[in-house]
Design a protein around this motif. Structure first.
Motif, mmCIF file in Angstrom:
data_model
loop_
_atom_site.group_PDB
_atom_site.id
_atom_site.type_symbol
_atom_site.label_atom_id
_atom_site.label_comp_id
_atom_site.label_asym_id
_atom_site.label_seq_id
_atom_site.Cartn_x
_atom_site.Cartn_y
_atom_site.Cartn_z
ATOM 1 N N SER A 1 -2.849 5.097 -2.316
ATOM 2 C CA SER A 1 -3.110 4.000 -3.162
ATOM 3 C C SER A 1 -3.133 2.472 -2.523
ATOM 4 N N GLY A 2 -3.684 1.921 -3.354
ATOM 5 C CA GLY A 2 -2.963 0.012 -3.602
ATOM 6 C C GLY A 2 -4.422 -0.187 -2.747
ATOM 7 N N PRO A 3 -3.893 -1.867 -2.101
ATOM 8 C CA PRO A 3 -2.690 -2.645 -2.559
ATOM 9 C C PRO A 3 -2.561 -3.349 -4.300
ATOM 10 N N VAL A 4 -1.630 -3.231 -4.036
ATOM 11 C CA VAL A 4 -0.719 -3.604 -5.456
ATOM 12 C C VAL A 4 0.548 -5.489 -4.971
ATOM 13 N N PRO A 5 0.425 -5.820 -5.786
ATOM 14 C CA PRO A 5 1.111 -7.031 -6.007
ATOM 15 C C PRO A 5 2.540 -6.174 -5.774
ATOM 16 N N VAL B 1 0.725 -1.715 0.222
ATOM 17 C CA VAL B 1 0.042 0.497 0.343
ATOM 18 C C VAL B 1 0.749 1.008 -0.416
ATOM 19 N N THR B 2 0.882 2.022 -0.941
ATOM 20 C CA THR B 2 1.410 3.602 -1.272
ATOM 21 C C THR B 2 0.514 4.730 -0.081
ATOM 22 N N ILE B 3 1.080 4.905 0.762
ATOM 23 C CA ILE B 3 1.337 5.810 2.007
ATOM 24 C C ILE B 3 1.891 7.049 2.009
ATOM 25 N N HIS B 4 1.611 7.998 2.793
ATOM 26 C CA HIS B 4 1.957 9.573 2.873
ATOM 27 C C HIS B 4 1.904 9.679 3.933
ATOM 28 N N GLN B 5 3.554 10.097 4.212
ATOM 29 C CA GLN B 5 3.835 10.026 5.931
ATOM 30 C C GLN B 5 3.846 12.040 5.822
ATOM 31 N N GLU B 6 3.157 12.652 6.209
ATOM 32 C CA GLU B 6 2.807 14.132 6.918
ATOM 33 C C GLU B 6 3.966 14.502 7.824
ATOM 34 N N TYR B 7 5.223 15.662 7.394
ATOM 35 C CA TYR B 7 6.126 16.530 8.723
ATOM 36 C C TYR B 7 5.280 18.057 8.090
ATOM 37 N N ASP B 8 6.569 18.911 9.358
ATOM 38 C CA ASP B 8 6.069 20.052 9.510
ATOM 39 C C ASP B 8 6.799 20.697 7.902
ATOM 40 N N SER B 9 6.063 21.076 6.796
ATOM 41 C CA SER B 9 6.160 21.318 5.766
ATOM 42 C C SER B 9 6.818 22.792 5.406
ATOM 43 N N GLN B 10 7.015 23.795 6.403
ATOM 44 C CA GLN B 10 7.782 24.996 6.452
ATOM 45 C C GLN B 10 9.175 25.200 5.451
ATOM 46 N N LYS B 11 8.980 25.719 4.816
ATOM 47 C CA LYS B 11 9.954 26.112 3.837
ATOM 48 C C LYS B 11 10.751 27.184 3.548
#
Length: 436
Positions: A415-419, A26-36
């Protein structure tokens, strides 16, 4: 000199490994502080303009240190410093300041800088590369060295990324002070410093920096911090008397911004690429928990590590492979062992150059890892797949792991799951990772 080895096909197998089921991912997103910082050049220019007494630089030869760590907009920042110094009437030049990297030779270090678009043509100033050093002092009998061009200049700009180190912890790790103690000391000084072992770095770096700031012509410092998405979030310019304090403050920020897994147990971590442009260790032990001294084990409970490739920017330096459990024949055939072992021997840790077990292709490597897990329940196996340890926001995880972490803060389904998909030669079909 280079040394490449044509590793043969391997016939060692784990009984029954071909029957090990591979989990869907499964594709996931980990969210962090995005200040730049969005305008790198403008921000740096404003910081430089805030320095006192620009007239003092007129007609002075000012040396800018450029290291080997990959930083976004590195060429933009170096060019900005060169342009501003020339506007002040100075005569800036650049030196590679990266200890023993690039094979411990000037030509290799120039090649590394060219890979970052740091050349005489692109920067509009001379690039002076040499391994010659000057001894400027000593610390309780320990000789201290500085690049000869830098030492003979009218002022040195200590420029470096500030980040957690890969092999020790302390108030000063990778940053401005380490650039002074090791980077600008070239191969001779780096080898001397590493001879005391990483366990003494936190103790030795601050007093070395104090002596350097007293004995050498330092103009100012420029420290850069990146956030979890590899974007620049801090650029601080400081005068010599502020450098030690600035370095410590930026390290605290860097540790807060570091991208890590938002969970703490992994059976198998698959990394697509490692390299010196990603971390001095190839892969960041602050993420993987795998460092040369074995002292970062509290970072992550990781059972098996599989490395699939080396970045082009690493110029065939295989540093970091020794910390993995397995790699492939293709990866080992891409390693320049002269460059890798030169780098490893400089640290004094000979295990840094060890060659790991290898498989003929990715599928064999993955199944070997899963089969050799103790008491494994393949219906619950926790597998993670990442591009590299700088690209931690979008990753792939096995379905059992996703079910365990899906409700954690910062975890978002993509997205996913995929093999897992493999080409006819057994190589894992490349994931189309998003730009981070």
């Amino acid at each position: 000199m280079s040394m490449f080895i044509d590793f043969p096909e391997v016939h060692a197998r784990v009984p029954g490994m071909e029957n090990v089921p591979l989990p869907e991912m499964v594709t996931i997103h980990q969210e962090y502080d995005s200040q730049k910082i969005t305008d790198t050049a403008g921000h740096l220019r404003a910081q430089l303009e805030a320095l006192p007494d620009h007239e003092q630089y007129r007609d002075k030869r000012i040396c800018i240190t450029v290291g080997s760590r990959g930083i976004p907009d590195l060429d933009v920042m170096v060019r900005t410093m060169c342009d501003v110094l020339k506007e002040w009437g100075a005569k800036p030049f650049i030196i590679p300041a990266m200890g023993s990297h690039g094979g411990g030779v000037a030509e290799g270090q120039v090649e590394m800088l060219a890979g970052y678009n740091i050349t005489e043509e692109s920067m509009g100033v001379p690039l002076l590369a040499s391994m010659d050093v000057v001894q400027y002092g000593d610390l309780n009998g320990i000789p201290l060295y500085c690049d000869k061009y830098a030492y003979e200049s009218d002022g040195i700009v200590i420029f470096n990324k500030v980040k957690p180190h890969t092999d020790f912890r302390g108030p000063h790790e990778s940053g401005l002070l380490k650039m002074i103690a090791i980077g600008i000391a070239k191969h001779q000084g780096a080898a001397m410093f590493h001879s005391f072992g990483f366990h003494r770095f936190a103790e030795l770096i601050p007093p070395v920096a104090e002596i350097f700031l007293e004995k050498c012509p330092v103009a100012f410092g420029v420290g850069v911090v990146q956030n979890a998405y590899d974007d620049i979030c801090n650029i601080d310019v400081c005068t010599p008397d502020q450098m030690i304090q600035t370095d410590a403050r930026l390290l605290k920020i860097a540790k807060e911004k570091l991208a890590k897994f938002l969970f703490d147990h992994i059976d198998l971590l698959i990394i697509d690429e490692i390299g010196k442009n990603i971390s001095g260790n190839g892969h960041d032990p602050n993420v993987t928990g795998r460092n040369l001294g074995g002292t970062f084990k509290d970072t992550l409970d990781l059972k098996k590590l599989f490395v699939r490739g080396i970045t082009p920017q690493a110029h065939h330096n295989g540093s970091g492979l020794s910390a993995c459990d397995i790699t492939t024949r293709k990866v080992l055939n891409d390693v320049d062992w002269d460059v890798t072992w030169t780098n490893g021997l400089t640290t004094g840790i000979m295990t840094a150059g060890q060659i790991p077990i290898y498989a003929n292709h990715d599928k064999d490597a993955i199944q070997m890892c899963l089969k050799t897990l103790y008491n494994a329940d393949y219906s619950k196996v926790r597998v993670v797949h990442i591009k590299n340890t700088l690209a931690m926001s979008t990753i792939e995880v096995s379905v059992p792991l996703y079910e365990d972490i899906k409700d954690l803060p910062g975890i978002h389904f993509v997205s996913g799951p995929v093999p897992m998909r493999f080409a006819e030669d057994g190589s894992l079909i490349e994931t189309e990772w998003p730009q981070e």
